[in-house]
Design a protein around this motif. Structure first.
Motif, PDB file in Angstrom:
ATOM      1  N   ILE A 193       0.828  -1.210   0.000  1.00 43.60           N
ATOM      2  CA  ILE A 193       0.000   0.000   0.000  1.00 43.60           C
ATOM      3  C   ILE A 193       0.859   1.256   0.000  1.00 43.60           C
ATOM      4  O   ILE A 193       0.566   2.232  -0.700  1.00 43.60           O
ATOM      5  CB  ILE A 193      -0.947  -0.023   1.217  1.00 43.60           C
ATOM      6  CG1 ILE A 193      -1.983  -1.140   1.069  1.00 43.60           C
ATOM      7  CG2 ILE A 193      -1.646   1.323   1.388  1.00 43.60           C
ATOM      8  CD1 ILE A 193      -2.896  -1.289   2.258  1.00 43.60           C
ATOM      9  N   SER A 194       1.922   1.240   0.784  1.00 42.17           N
ATOM     10  CA  SER A 194       2.750   2.442   0.925  1.00 42.17           C
ATOM     11  C   SER A 194       3.804   2.585  -0.163  1.00 42.17           C
ATOM     12  O   SER A 194       4.446   3.637  -0.259  1.00 42.17           O
ATOM     13  CB  SER A 194       3.438   2.428   2.297  1.00 42.17           C
ATOM     14  OG  SER A 194       4.274   1.280   2.428  1.00 42.17           O
ATOM     15  N   CYS A 195       4.007   1.558  -0.978  1.00 42.25           N
ATOM     16  CA  CYS A 195       5.034   1.627  -2.023  1.00 42.25           C
ATOM     17  C   CYS A 195       4.644   2.648  -3.086  1.00 42.25           C
ATOM     18  O   CYS A 195       3.493   2.645  -3.556  1.00 42.25           O
ATOM     19  CB  CYS A 195       5.214   0.248  -2.648  1.00 42.25           C
ATOM     20  SG  CYS A 195       6.458   0.195  -3.977  1.00 42.25           S
ATOM     21  N   PRO A 196       5.549   3.527  -3.498  1.00 39.62           N
ATOM     22  CA  PRO A 196       5.220   4.479  -4.567  1.00 39.62           C
ATOM     23  C   PRO A 196       4.865   3.753  -5.857  1.00 39.62           C
ATOM     24  O   PRO A 196       5.437   2.712  -6.193  1.00 39.62           O
ATOM     25  CB  PRO A 196       6.504   5.309  -4.713  1.00 39.62           C
ATOM     26  CG  PRO A 196       7.219   5.142  -3.415  1.00 39.62           C
ATOM     27  CD  PRO A 196       6.884   3.755  -2.940  1.00 39.62           C
ATOM     28  N   GLU A 197       3.915   4.316  -6.594  1.00 37.21           N
ATOM     29  CA  GLU A 197       3.483   3.686  -7.836  1.00 37.21           C
ATOM     30  C   GLU A 197       4.608   3.621  -8.866  1.00 37.21           C
ATOM     31  O   GLU A 197       4.650   2.691  -9.671  1.00 37.21           O
ATOM     32  CB  GLU A 197       2.293   4.442  -8.416  1.00 37.21           C
ATOM     33  CG  GLU A 197       1.007   4.275  -7.637  1.00 37.21           C
ATOM     34  CD  GLU A 197      -0.182   4.855  -8.372  1.00 37.21           C
ATOM     35  OE1 GLU A 197       0.036   5.612  -9.343  1.00 37.21           O
ATOM     36  OE2 GLU A 197      -1.322   4.547  -7.993  1.00 37.21           O
ATOM     37  N   LEU A 198       5.505   4.587  -8.826  1.00 36.03           N
ATOM     38  CA  LEU A 198       6.621   4.574  -9.770  1.00 36.03           C
ATOM     39  C   LEU A 198       7.511   3.358  -9.542  1.00 36.03           C
ATOM     40  O   LEU A 198       7.919   2.675 -10.494  1.00 36.03           O
ATOM     41  CB  LEU A 198       7.428   5.865  -9.630  1.00 36.03           C
ATOM     42  CG  LEU A 198       8.585   6.061 -10.600  1.00 36.03           C
ATOM     43  CD1 LEU A 198       8.062   6.164 -12.030  1.00 36.03           C
ATOM     44  CD2 LEU A 198       9.388   7.307 -10.239  1.00 36.03           C
ATOM     45  N   VAL A 199       7.794   3.078  -8.270  1.00 36.07           N
ATOM     46  CA  VAL A 199       8.622   1.913  -7.933  1.00 36.07           C
ATOM     47  C   VAL A 199       7.901   0.624  -8.283  1.00 36.07           C
ATOM     48  O   VAL A 199       8.486  -0.313  -8.849  1.00 36.07           O
ATOM     49  CB  VAL A 199       8.992   1.953  -6.439  1.00 36.07           C
ATOM     50  CG1 VAL A 199       9.767   0.709  -6.042  1.00 36.07           C
ATOM     51  CG2 VAL A 199       9.792   3.202  -6.125  1.00 36.07           C
ATOM     52  N   MET A 200       6.610   0.551  -7.948  1.00 31.17           N
ATOM     53  CA  MET A 200       5.852  -0.658  -8.240  1.00 31.17           C
ATOM     54  C   MET A 200       5.723  -0.884  -9.744  1.00 31.17           C
ATOM     55  O   MET A 200       5.847  -2.020 -10.231  1.00 31.17           O
ATOM     56  CB  MET A 200       4.461  -0.560  -7.606  1.00 31.17           C
ATOM     57  CG  MET A 200       3.633  -1.824  -7.718  1.00 31.17           C
ATOM     58  SD  MET A 200       2.058  -1.704  -6.852  1.00 31.17           S
ATOM     59  CE  MET A 200       2.621  -1.474  -5.174  1.00 31.17           C
ATOM     60  N   GLY A 201       5.466   0.158 -10.512  1.00 29.94           N
ATOM     61  CA  GLY A 201       5.364   0.009 -11.956  1.00 29.94           C
ATOM     62  C   GLY A 201       6.667  -0.438 -12.585  1.00 29.94           C
ATOM     63  O   GLY A 201       6.671  -1.321 -13.463  1.00 29.94           O
ATOM     64  N   ALA A 202       7.782   0.149 -12.151  1.00 33.37           N
ATOM     65  CA  ALA A 202       9.083  -0.268 -12.694  1.00 33.37           C
ATOM     66  C   ALA A 202       9.404  -1.702 -12.310  1.00 33.37           C
ATOM     67  O   ALA A 202       9.976  -2.456 -13.114  1.00 33.37           O
ATOM     68  CB  ALA A 202      10.163   0.678 -12.180  1.00 33.37           C
ATOM     69  N   SER A 203       9.038  -2.115 -11.093  1.00 29.78           N
ATOM     70  CA  SER A 203       9.290  -3.495 -10.659  1.00 29.78           C
ATOM     71  C   SER A 203       8.473  -4.483 -11.482  1.00 29.78           C
ATOM     72  O   SER A 203       8.970  -5.529 -11.909  1.00 29.78           O
ATOM     73  CB  SER A 203       8.950  -3.637  -9.177  1.00 29.78           C
ATOM     74  OG  SER A 203       9.728  -2.749  -8.396  1.00 29.78           O
ATOM     75  N   LEU A 204       7.205  -4.167 -11.713  1.00 30.44           N
ATOM     76  CA  LEU A 204       6.373  -5.052 -12.524  1.00 30.44           C
ATOM     77  C   LEU A 204       6.874  -5.124 -13.961  1.00 30.44           C
ATOM     78  O   LEU A 204       6.876  -6.201 -14.579  1.00 30.44           O
ATOM     79  CB  LEU A 204       4.925  -4.565 -12.490  1.00 30.44           C
ATOM     80  CG  LEU A 204       4.182  -4.762 -11.171  1.00 30.44           C
ATOM     81  CD1 LEU A 204       2.843  -4.029 -11.193  1.00 30.44           C
ATOM     82  CD2 LEU A 204       3.958  -6.240 -10.898  1.00 30.44           C
ATOM     83  N   LEU A 205       7.285  -3.994 -14.509  1.00 33.92           N
ATOM     84  CA  LEU A 205       7.830  -3.999 -15.864  1.00 33.92           C
ATOM     85  C   LEU A 205       9.064  -4.878 -15.942  1.00 33.92           C
ATOM     86  O   LEU A 205       9.229  -5.682 -16.887  1.00 33.92           O
ATOM     87  CB  LEU A 205       8.161  -2.573 -16.289  1.00 33.92           C
ATOM     88  CG  LEU A 205       8.877  -2.421 -17.639  1.00 33.92           C
ATOM     89  CD1 LEU A 205       8.013  -2.958 -18.776  1.00 33.92           C
ATOM     90  CD2 LEU A 205       9.242  -0.958 -17.875  1.00 33.92           C
ATOM     91  N   SER A 206       9.954  -4.772 -14.960  1.00 36.43           N
ATOM     92  CA  SER A 206      11.162  -5.606 -14.941  1.00 36.43           C
ATOM     93  C   SER A 206      10.808  -7.088 -14.844  1.00 36.43           C
ATOM     94  O   SER A 206      11.426  -7.932 -15.509  1.00 36.43           O
ATOM     95  CB  SER A 206      12.049  -5.190 -13.769  1.00 36.43           C
ATOM     96  OG  SER A 206      13.193  -6.021 -13.676  1.00 36.43           O
TER      97      SER A 206
END
Length: 296
Positions: A124-137
């Motif tokens: 929940i607290s993870c920034p969307e930018l970090v989560m999006g880049a992680s999913l893309l990777s």
């Protein structure tokens, strides 16, 4: 006459010292609400703008034909359908998985319970930018083509945490004696869950589902990382700002906002009606003559 005035002033109630402070707080609250409502009001108003150019930033007159021509742009209609179907599917999947996870975290004690709760709060607290880049990777590492499926998987992933935490908060307040009574009366596990547990945690499930739907339908950052060639409504709106945003965008946004408000109002009214009906439900008498409250 002077003594009469003094006595009259003495009988006047003293002004409360916090009255002026409370008035200032009310003014601040009204200004804050107006600031939050202003963008929505502008969006609704410009859905009726009779503009002739590509830009819809200046008021030129009132018209209703944009509502009649709502689906005249096929690419915009396709983007809206993608957003709605992804939001509905991700809400359904995340509600089922999140409800089971929240029920387990709220009702049972097991090894790893604290770590699982921590992971949910981190999601929940993870920034969307970090989560999006992680999913893309992750998708690139496994060689998965980006598109409709990867968007759906990403939305389910970040929505599960919100549903699970909401249901967990509701499940932790339940009385286990109610389920024990149902078990003593011969109810099986599925019957207990369907007739006893689920009605009690339903407010948390509904709140989590609505939250998951709202987060999915307007997500932009994570969708931008995982979309590939698939275009959703937020991505289409962002792309249209370079060439001109048509009034149909305002109309679609207005309809989505109205649908969300309607669902929220109906949900609140239903819960309030059930609460009032439960409080006004008459007591029943058992065989010994003692009053017993009817189970919810």
């Amino acid at each position: 006459m002077t003594s009469f005035r003094r006595a009259r002033r003495a009988r006047r109630p003293a002004r409360h010292p916090d009255r002026g402070r409370g008035r200032g707080l009310r003014i601040y609250t009204h200004l804050l609400i107006a600031w939050l409502v202003l963008p929505v009001a502008v969006m609704i108003a410009f859905g009726f703008n009779d503009t002739a150019g590509k830009q819809n930033f200046r008021w030129e007159g009132f018209t209703l034909h944009w509502y009649a021509d709502l689906f005249d742009r096929p690419d915009l209609t396709t983007a809206l359908v993608n957003s709605l179907t992804i939001a509905l599917l991700s809400t359904l999947i995340s509600t089922v998985l999140g409800t089971l996870a929240g029920l387990a975290l709220g009702r049972f004690r097991f090894r790893g319970r604290g770590a699982a709760t921590l992971v949910l709060f981190l999601a929940i607290s993870c920034p969307e930018l970090v989560m999006g880049a992680s999913l893309l990777s992750m998708f690139v590492t496994f060689g998965l083509p980006r598109g409709y499926g990867t968007i759906l998987a990403a939305h389910v992933m970040f929505s599960i945490a919100f549903v699970a935490i909401t249901v967990r908060a509701r499940a932790s307040t339940l009385d286990p004696a109610v389920e024990e009574a149902a078990r003593d009366l011969g109810a099986g596990p599925w019957t207990r869950f369907r007739l006893v547990t689920l009605p009690m945690i339903r407010p948390g499930v509904v709140a989590g589902a609505l939250l998951a739907f709202v987060l999915s339908i307007d997500d932009f950052v994570i969708t931008g990382f995982t979309s590939g060639a698939t275009v959703t409504f937020p991505l289409w709106v962002y792309g249209s700002t370079r060439t001109g945003t048509p009034p149909q965008v305002n109309v679609m946004g207005t309809l989505i906002f109205a649908a969300g408000v309607l669902i929220a109002v109906l949900s609140v009214r239903r819960e309030r009606r059930e609460r009032v009906g439960h409080e006004d439900r008459p007591d029943r008498r058992d065989r010994t003559g003692h009053a017993t409250r009817t189970a919810p």
